[in-house]
Design a protein around this motif. Structure first.
Motif, mmCIF file in Angstrom:
data_model
loop_
_atom_site.group_PDB
_atom_site.id
_atom_site.type_symbol
_atom_site.label_atom_id
_atom_site.label_comp_id
_atom_site.label_asym_id
_atom_site.label_seq_id
_atom_site.Cartn_x
_atom_site.Cartn_y
_atom_site.Cartn_z
ATOM 1 N N GLY A 7 9.822 36.595 27.987
ATOM 2 C CA GLY A 7 10.348 37.090 26.739
ATOM 3 C C GLY A 7 10.190 38.585 26.551
ATOM 4 N N ALA A 8 9.505 39.243 27.490
ATOM 5 C CA ALA A 8 9.253 40.667 27.341
ATOM 6 C C ALA A 8 10.368 41.473 27.983
ATOM 7 N N PRO A 9 10.609 42.687 27.491
ATOM 8 C CA PRO A 9 11.626 43.525 28.125
ATOM 9 C C PRO A 9 11.206 43.926 29.521
ATOM 10 N N ALA A 10 12.178 44.098 30.396
ATOM 11 C CA ALA A 10 11.877 44.505 31.765
ATOM 12 C C ALA A 10 11.236 45.883 31.748
ATOM 13 N N ARG A 11 10.224 46.083 32.601
ATOM 14 C CA ARG A 11 9.500 47.341 32.624
ATOM 15 C C ARG A 11 10.216 48.342 33.505
ATOM 16 N N GLY A 12 10.537 49.480 32.937
ATOM 17 C CA GLY A 12 11.093 50.559 33.744
ATOM 18 C C GLY A 12 12.506 50.315 34.223
ATOM 19 N N ASP A 13 13.221 49.357 33.630
ATOM 20 C CA ASP A 13 14.539 49.022 34.151
ATOM 21 C C ASP A 13 15.681 49.730 33.417
ATOM 22 N N ALA A 14 15.465 50.083 32.158
ATOM 23 C CA ALA A 14 16.566 50.589 31.353
ATOM 24 C C ALA A 14 16.495 52.106 31.205
ATOM 25 N N ARG A 15 16.296 52.797 32.284
ATOM 26 C CA ARG A 15 16.202 54.247 32.238
ATOM 27 C C ARG A 15 17.563 54.843 31.897
ATOM 28 N N PRO A 16 17.598 55.911 31.049
ATOM 29 C CA PRO A 16 18.878 56.519 30.681
ATOM 30 C C PRO A 16 19.650 56.959 31.914
ATOM 31 N N GLY A 17 20.939 56.628 31.917
ATOM 32 C CA GLY A 17 21.791 57.070 33.012
ATOM 33 C C GLY A 17 21.754 56.190 34.235
ATOM 34 N N ARG A 18 20.875 55.166 34.244
ATOM 35 C CA ARG A 18 20.824 54.297 35.417
ATOM 36 C C ARG A 18 22.053 53.404 35.452
ATOM 37 N N ARG A 19 22.548 53.120 36.660
ATOM 38 C CA ARG A 19 23.723 52.281 36.801
ATOM 39 C C ARG A 19 23.429 50.875 36.294
ATOM 40 N N ARG A 20 24.499 50.150 36.018
ATOM 41 C CA ARG A 20 24.339 48.746 35.608
ATOM 42 C C ARG A 20 23.652 47.983 36.727
ATOM 43 N N GLY A 21 22.796 47.072 36.354
ATOM 44 C CA GLY A 21 22.052 46.314 37.342
ATOM 45 C C GLY A 21 22.917 45.292 38.051
ATOM 46 N N GLU A 22 22.279 44.514 38.909
ATOM 47 C CA GLU A 22 22.973 43.471 39.651
ATOM 48 C C GLU A 22 22.043 42.294 39.836
ATOM 49 N N VAL A 23 22.613 41.169 40.195
ATOM 50 C CA VAL A 23 21.854 39.960 40.490
ATOM 51 C C VAL A 23 22.101 39.592 41.941
ATOM 52 N N VAL A 24 21.025 39.301 42.664
ATOM 53 C CA VAL A 24 21.110 38.891 44.059
ATOM 54 C C VAL A 24 20.593 37.460 44.148
ATOM 55 N N LEU A 25 21.462 36.527 44.498
ATOM 56 C CA LEU A 25 21.070 35.129 44.665
ATOM 57 C C LEU A 25 20.528 34.948 46.082
ATOM 58 N N VAL A 26 19.220 34.735 46.183
ATOM 59 C CA VAL A 26 18.562 34.644 47.483
ATOM 60 C C VAL A 26 18.100 33.213 47.724
ATOM 61 N N GLY A 27 18.617 32.603 48.780
ATOM 62 C CA GLY A 27 18.113 31.314 49.220
ATOM 63 C C GLY A 27 16.859 31.530 50.043
ATOM 64 N N GLY A 28 15.739 30.957 49.606
ATOM 65 C CA GLY A 28 14.458 31.236 50.246
ATOM 66 C C GLY A 28 14.076 30.287 51.355
ATOM 67 N N GLY A 29 14.911 29.274 51.637
ATOM 68 C CA GLY A 29 14.537 28.303 52.655
ATOM 69 C C GLY A 29 13.663 27.205 52.069
ATOM 70 N N PRO A 30 13.191 26.292 52.909
ATOM 71 C CA PRO A 30 12.499 25.101 52.413
ATOM 72 C C PRO A 30 11.065 25.311 51.962
ATOM 73 N N GLY A 31 10.498 26.509 52.102
ATOM 74 C CA GLY A 31 9.133 26.719 51.610
ATOM 75 C C GLY A 31 8.294 27.704 52.395
ATOM 76 N N PRO A 32 8.173 27.547 53.719
ATOM 77 C CA PRO A 32 7.360 28.485 54.493
ATOM 78 C C PRO A 32 7.958 29.890 54.479
#
Length: 356
Positions: free
Chosen positions: A90-115
């Motif tokens: 519920g907290a705002p992201a730390r250090g993410d909304a710096r003035p002039g920073r480009r719009r963020g992105e989401v990377v969907l990473v498949g991590g494998g079965p566990g190891p």
């Protein structure tokens, strides 16, 4: 030796056992990091949270009351302060909304079965560049140490009969953090697009104008049988395999699988999320004409120290898995390839732990 875990921490020598004391909200991540290093782990706590209880129920960690264990019995004693680096959803992201920073992105990473070793190089690279990591309970939690120490880490796992984060809330977290300019890694177990709801997250992000990248993962549908010595295809045995969800049973109207077609297809059938529904699935396949003596197997906790499997005829495999105490996460494999590399025991049942 007493240490405090930090990002990228290492253990000297070749310790075999570890005691985690003062566990915080990220204790399960610390446990996974220790398990990935081959240690037997005990956590001292009088009030384990849902994730620690989940790990204990799967045989991955032992729980004890504080002050009961002799510290001299352990090679390493860890005071778990890793939660000081953690994130509050519920907290705002730390250090993410710096003035002039480009719009963020989401990377969907498949991590494998566990190891951790089954996380791809591309997945590791994405984590090292992350501002925020949103992760599942079945993701390779040891991989969280790859993210920068200041990255926000947000658990959104779905523990059976325990903690549950609605998918809509997960979507909102991804969009919110990316809108603040963060690079958000959505870390899942297996592959994001194999029953991982990655498609829903893609649509939620793109609908909000958030760019999305995909890093494919090693799917448990193939990896877990392979780790247990069970191929899903084998020359002259079967021409292919099919992966189906067992999240709901054959009689549930939400289950649209044509079991009669599968029963006669001559393919290996891999069932994910089907521990609870396996008795009904096996019965339906037999009713549809698949012989009850068809080789079948269930592999639980694939690739982890607690990996176990049972091998039995289709008509008996659900009962065998239940008697052996196998629970989720588990993969069921049905078809002749189950016996391709593993000759059956005289009684038709095999049970074995993960090989060294």
């Amino acid at each position: 030796m007493e240490i405090e875990p930090t990002s990228g921490w290492t253990l000297p020598g070749r310790p075999e056992s570890a005691l985690v004391t003062r566990p915080g909200p990220r204790a399960s991540e610390t446990v996974h990091a220790l398990l990935d290093r081959g240690l037997r782990v005990t956590v001292a706590t009088s009030s384990p949270d849902a994730r620690l209880r989940d790990l204990a129920g799967r045989g991955l960690v032992a729980l004890t009351e504080p002050g009961v264990s002799d510290l001299e019995d352990f090679d390493v004693v860890i005071r778990d302060t890793a939660h000081l680096r953690g994130g509050d959803p519920g907290a705002p992201a730390r250090g993410d909304a710096r003035p002039g920073r480009r719009r963020g992105e989401v990377v969907l990473v498949g991590g494998g079965p566990g190891p951790l070793g089954l996380l791809t190089l591309a997945g590791a690279e994405a984590l090292r560049a992350a501002d925020v990591v949103v992760y599942d309970r079945l993701a390779p939690l040891a991989a969280l140490d790859l993210a920068p120490s200041g990255a926000e880490r947000i658990p959104v796992g779905k523990i059976p009969r325990g903690e549950f984060t609605p998918q809509e809330q997960i979507n909102a977290i991804l969009v919110n953090r990316a809108q603040q300019g963060a690079t958000v890694v959505r870390l899942k177990g297996g592959d994001s697009f194999v029953f991982g709801r990655g498609g829903e997250e893609w649509l939620a992000c793109t609908s909000a104008g958030i760019p999305v990248r995909v890093v494919p993962g090693v799917t448990s549908a193939v990896a877990v049988p392979g780790l247990a010595g069970l191929p899903v295809t084998h020359r002259a045995v079967t021409p292919g395999f099919v992966v189906v969800s067992g999240h709901v049973g054959p009689d549930d109207p939400r289950n649209q699988v044509d079991w009669a077609v599968l029963a006669g297809a001559g393919l290996t059938i891999v069932v994910l999320m089907g521990v609870a529904t396996l008795p009904a699935i096996a019965e339906r396949l037999v009713t549809c004409g698949l012989p009850g003596d068809t080789p079948a197997a269930v592999v639980a906790d694939g690739g982890l120290p607690s990996q176990r499997r049972v091998i039995a005829p289709l008509g008996q495999v659900a009962q065998a898995a239940q008697q052996a105490g196998l629970g989720a996460p588990a993969v069921a494999i049905i078809g002749a390839t189950v016996a391709a590399l593993t000759p059956a025991e005289p009684d038709g049942l095999q049970m074995s732990p993960m090989p060294d």
